[in-house]
Design a protein around this motif. Sequence first.
Motif, PDB file in Angstrom:
ATOM      1  N   ASN A  34     -14.083  60.861   0.944  1.00 24.18           N
ATOM      2  CA  ASN A  34     -13.945  61.687  -0.259  1.00 24.18           C
ATOM      3  C   ASN A  34     -15.203  62.488  -0.558  1.00 24.18           C
ATOM      4  O   ASN A  34     -15.139  63.528  -1.211  1.00 24.18           O
ATOM      5  N   GLN A  35     -16.353  62.006  -0.081  1.00 22.47           N
ATOM      6  CA  GLN A  35     -17.625  62.718  -0.242  1.00 22.47           C
ATOM      7  C   GLN A  35     -17.846  63.718   0.897  1.00 22.47           C
ATOM      8  O   GLN A  35     -18.883  64.361   0.966  1.00 22.47           O
ATOM      9  N   GLY A  36     -16.880  63.803   1.836  1.00 24.06           N
ATOM     10  CA  GLY A  36     -17.015  64.695   2.982  1.00 24.06           C
ATOM     11  C   GLY A  36     -17.833  64.099   4.116  1.00 24.06           C
ATOM     12  O   GLY A  36     -18.347  64.833   4.962  1.00 24.06           O
ATOM     13  N   VAL A  37     -17.968  62.775   4.136  1.00 19.13           N
ATOM     14  CA  VAL A  37     -18.783  62.097   5.145  1.00 19.13           C
ATOM     15  C   VAL A  37     -17.869  61.253   6.040  1.00 19.13           C
ATOM     16  O   VAL A  37     -17.142  60.400   5.541  1.00 19.13           O
ATOM     17  N   GLU A  38     -17.922  61.519   7.336  1.00 22.05           N
ATOM     18  CA  GLU A  38     -17.221  60.662   8.286  1.00 22.05           C
ATOM     19  C   GLU A  38     -18.118  59.457   8.539  1.00 22.05           C
ATOM     20  O   GLU A  38     -19.273  59.619   8.937  1.00 22.05           O
ATOM     21  N   PRO A  39     -17.631  58.242   8.297  1.00 24.79           N
ATOM     22  CA  PRO A  39     -18.477  57.050   8.430  1.00 24.79           C
ATOM     23  C   PRO A  39     -19.188  56.944   9.780  1.00 24.79           C
ATOM     24  O   PRO A  39     -20.343  56.526   9.841  1.00 24.79           O
ATOM     25  N   GLU A  40     -18.528  57.349  10.851  1.00 22.41           N
ATOM     26  CA  GLU A  40     -19.125  57.246  12.183  1.00 22.41           C
ATOM     27  C   GLU A  40     -20.347  58.139  12.366  1.00 22.41           C
ATOM     28  O   GLU A  40     -21.117  57.948  13.300  1.00 22.41           O
ATOM     29  N   THR A  41     -20.519  59.111  11.466  1.00 23.83           N
ATOM     30  CA  THR A  41     -21.680  59.999  11.572  1.00 23.83           C
ATOM     31  C   THR A  41     -22.872  59.503  10.759  1.00 23.83           C
ATOM     32  O   THR A  41     -23.947  60.105  10.829  1.00 23.83           O
ATOM     33  N   CYS A  42     -22.697  58.422   9.988  1.00 25.17           N
ATOM     34  CA  CYS A  42     -23.805  57.895   9.180  1.00 25.17           C
ATOM     35  C   CYS A  42     -24.887  57.317  10.089  1.00 25.17           C
ATOM     36  O   CYS A  42     -24.601  56.769  11.156  1.00 25.17           O
ATOM     37  N   ASN A  43     -26.123  57.435   9.623  1.00 27.59           N
ATOM     38  CA  ASN A  43     -27.248  56.848  10.366  1.00 27.59           C
ATOM     39  C   ASN A  43     -27.214  55.330  10.296  1.00 27.59           C
ATOM     40  O   ASN A  43     -27.365  54.659  11.310  1.00 27.59           O
ATOM     41  N   THR A  44     -27.039  54.799   9.081  1.00 25.01           N
ATOM     42  CA  THR A  44     -27.051  53.346   8.913  1.00 25.01           C
ATOM     43  C   THR A  44     -26.147  52.929   7.765  1.00 25.01           C
ATOM     44  O   THR A  44     -25.846  53.717   6.868  1.00 25.01           O
ATOM     45  N   PHE A  45     -25.760  51.660   7.831  1.00 27.23           N
ATOM     46  CA  PHE A  45     -25.083  50.985   6.737  1.00 27.23           C
ATOM     47  C   PHE A  45     -25.872  49.708   6.469  1.00 27.23           C
ATOM     48  O   PHE A  45     -26.234  48.992   7.408  1.00 27.23           O
ATOM     49  N   GLU A  46     -26.142  49.455   5.214  1.00 33.17           N
ATOM     50  CA  GLU A  46     -26.825  48.220   4.832  1.00 33.17           C
ATOM     51  C   GLU A  46     -26.003  47.562   3.736  1.00 33.17           C
ATOM     52  O   GLU A  46     -25.569  48.223   2.796  1.00 33.17           O
ATOM     53  N   LEU A  47     -25.804  46.264   3.881  1.00 34.15           N
ATOM     54  CA  LEU A  47     -25.082  45.504   2.871  1.00 34.15           C
ATOM     55  C   LEU A  47     -26.057  44.564   2.184  1.00 34.15           C
ATOM     56  O   LEU A  47     -26.677  43.723   2.831  1.00 34.15           O
ATOM     57  N   VAL A  48     -26.206  44.736   0.875  1.00 31.04           N
ATOM     58  CA  VAL A  48     -27.037  43.853   0.069  1.00 31.04           C
ATOM     59  C   VAL A  48     -26.082  42.985  -0.739  1.00 31.04           C
ATOM     60  O   VAL A  48     -25.349  43.495  -1.586  1.00 31.04           O
ATOM     61  N   ALA A  49     -26.054  41.684  -0.438  1.00 28.55           N
ATOM     62  CA  ALA A  49     -25.114  40.775  -1.089  1.00 28.55           C
ATOM     63  C   ALA A  49     -25.882  39.693  -1.838  1.00 28.55           C
ATOM     64  O   ALA A  49     -26.865  39.160  -1.331  1.00 28.55           O
ATOM     65  N   HIS A  50     -25.407  39.366  -3.029  1.00 28.99           N
ATOM     66  CA  HIS A  50     -26.049  38.359  -3.877  1.00 28.99           C
ATOM     67  C   HIS A  50     -25.000  37.318  -4.258  1.00 28.99           C
ATOM     68  O   HIS A  50     -23.972  37.632  -4.854  1.00 28.99           O
ATOM     69  N   GLY A  51     -25.285  36.063  -3.897  1.00 24.35           N
ATOM     70  CA  GLY A  51     -24.349  35.016  -4.254  1.00 24.35           C
ATOM     71  C   GLY A  51     -24.437  33.838  -3.306  1.00 24.35           C
ATOM     72  O   GLY A  51     -25.412  33.711  -2.582  1.00 24.35           O
ATOM     73  N   PRO A  52     -23.457  32.993  -3.333  1.00 25.88           N
ATOM     74  CA  PRO A  52     -22.316  33.069  -4.240  1.00 25.88           C
ATOM     75  C   PRO A  52     -22.705  32.706  -5.670  1.00 25.88           C
ATOM     76  O   PRO A  52     -23.403  31.724  -5.900  1.00 25.88           O
ATOM     77  N   LEU A  53     -22.256  33.538  -6.595  1.00 34.33           N
ATOM     78  CA  LEU A  53     -22.527  33.318  -8.011  1.00 34.33           C
ATOM     79  C   LEU A  53     -21.721  32.136  -8.548  1.00 34.33           C
ATOM     80  O   LEU A  53     -22.157  31.462  -9.469  1.00 34.33           O
ATOM     81  N   HIS A  54     -20.558  31.933  -7.961  1.00 35.93           N
ATOM     82  CA  HIS A  54     -19.698  30.790  -8.266  1.00 35.93           C
ATOM     83  C   HIS A  54     -19.010  30.398  -6.968  1.00 35.93           C
ATOM     84  O   HIS A  54     -18.693  31.263  -6.152  1.00 35.93           O
ATOM     85  N   PRO A  55     -18.737  29.125  -6.785  1.00 35.36           N
ATOM     86  CA  PRO A  55     -18.002  28.724  -5.575  1.00 35.36           C
ATOM     87  C   PRO A  55     -16.536  29.135  -5.681  1.00 35.36           C
ATOM     88  O   PRO A  55     -16.018  29.363  -6.779  1.00 35.36           O
ATOM     89  N   GLU A  56     -15.904  29.224  -4.534  1.00 39.45           N
ATOM     90  CA  GLU A  56     -14.465  29.459  -4.507  1.00 39.45           C
ATOM     91  C   GLU A  56     -13.766  28.238  -5.108  1.00 39.45           C
ATOM     92  O   GLU A  56     -14.243  27.108  -4.969  1.00 39.45           O
ATOM     93  N   VAL A  57     -12.647  28.449  -5.776  1.00 43.54           N
ATOM     94  CA  VAL A  57     -11.852  27.355  -6.326  1.00 43.54           C
ATOM     95  C   VAL A  57     -11.396  26.473  -5.162  1.00 43.54           C
ATOM     96  O   VAL A  57     -10.907  26.961  -4.143  1.00 43.54           O
ATOM     97  N   VAL A  58     -11.588  25.173  -5.328  1.00 42.70           N
ATOM     98  CA  VAL A  58     -11.236  24.218  -4.269  1.00 42.70           C
ATOM     99  C   VAL A  58      -9.717  24.066  -4.218  1.00 42.70           C
ATOM    100  O   VAL A  58      -9.073  23.778  -5.224  1.00 42.70           O
TER     101      VAL A  58
END
Length: 178
Positions: free
Chosen positions: A76-100
Amino acid sequence: MTSEIGTFRLSLPGPMLRRGFWLYVWKAVTAEGQELLYVGRTGDNSSPNASPPYIRMGQHLGSMKNQNALRRNLVNQGVEPETCNTFELVAHGPLHPEVVKPKDFDHSDQAVRLQLMEEHLPLRNIVGAMEKRLERDLRAARYSVMNVVKWKHDVDDETWAPVRSAFANDFPRLKELG
């Protein structure tokens, strides 16, 4: 698009395999060097599941329409993902555990599923509120965020402060919001 052969590496910390409720920010750097962010969370809306962020990694860039929000936002921004230089995922958690779930959990057992959803929903609502707050705070700190998080619930400042602080390590302008 030219095809380039290369050798690439992806490092994944073991703790990112833990199931539970996580917040994350994707940072896509385009070929032109522009940083575009996407804010997300784990913790399903329609089931009592809370996957680890590494599962969402592939889904976000895949071809399934109901799972590839990062890809759709880039396009939607006019960017083909395959043309990106990099992808970085910053993840924080788990904030809560999954329900058992019971060991013999059958998704078709509606009574058990409803009971699990009763436990799941309050956690999902809190993390959804944090997702909304993270998107708004990143935008307020002048980061280019592609998605808008619509969530009816809110999170109080005391609960939110340590989470924003954790993301400020990677997005330092969040510190300006105090």
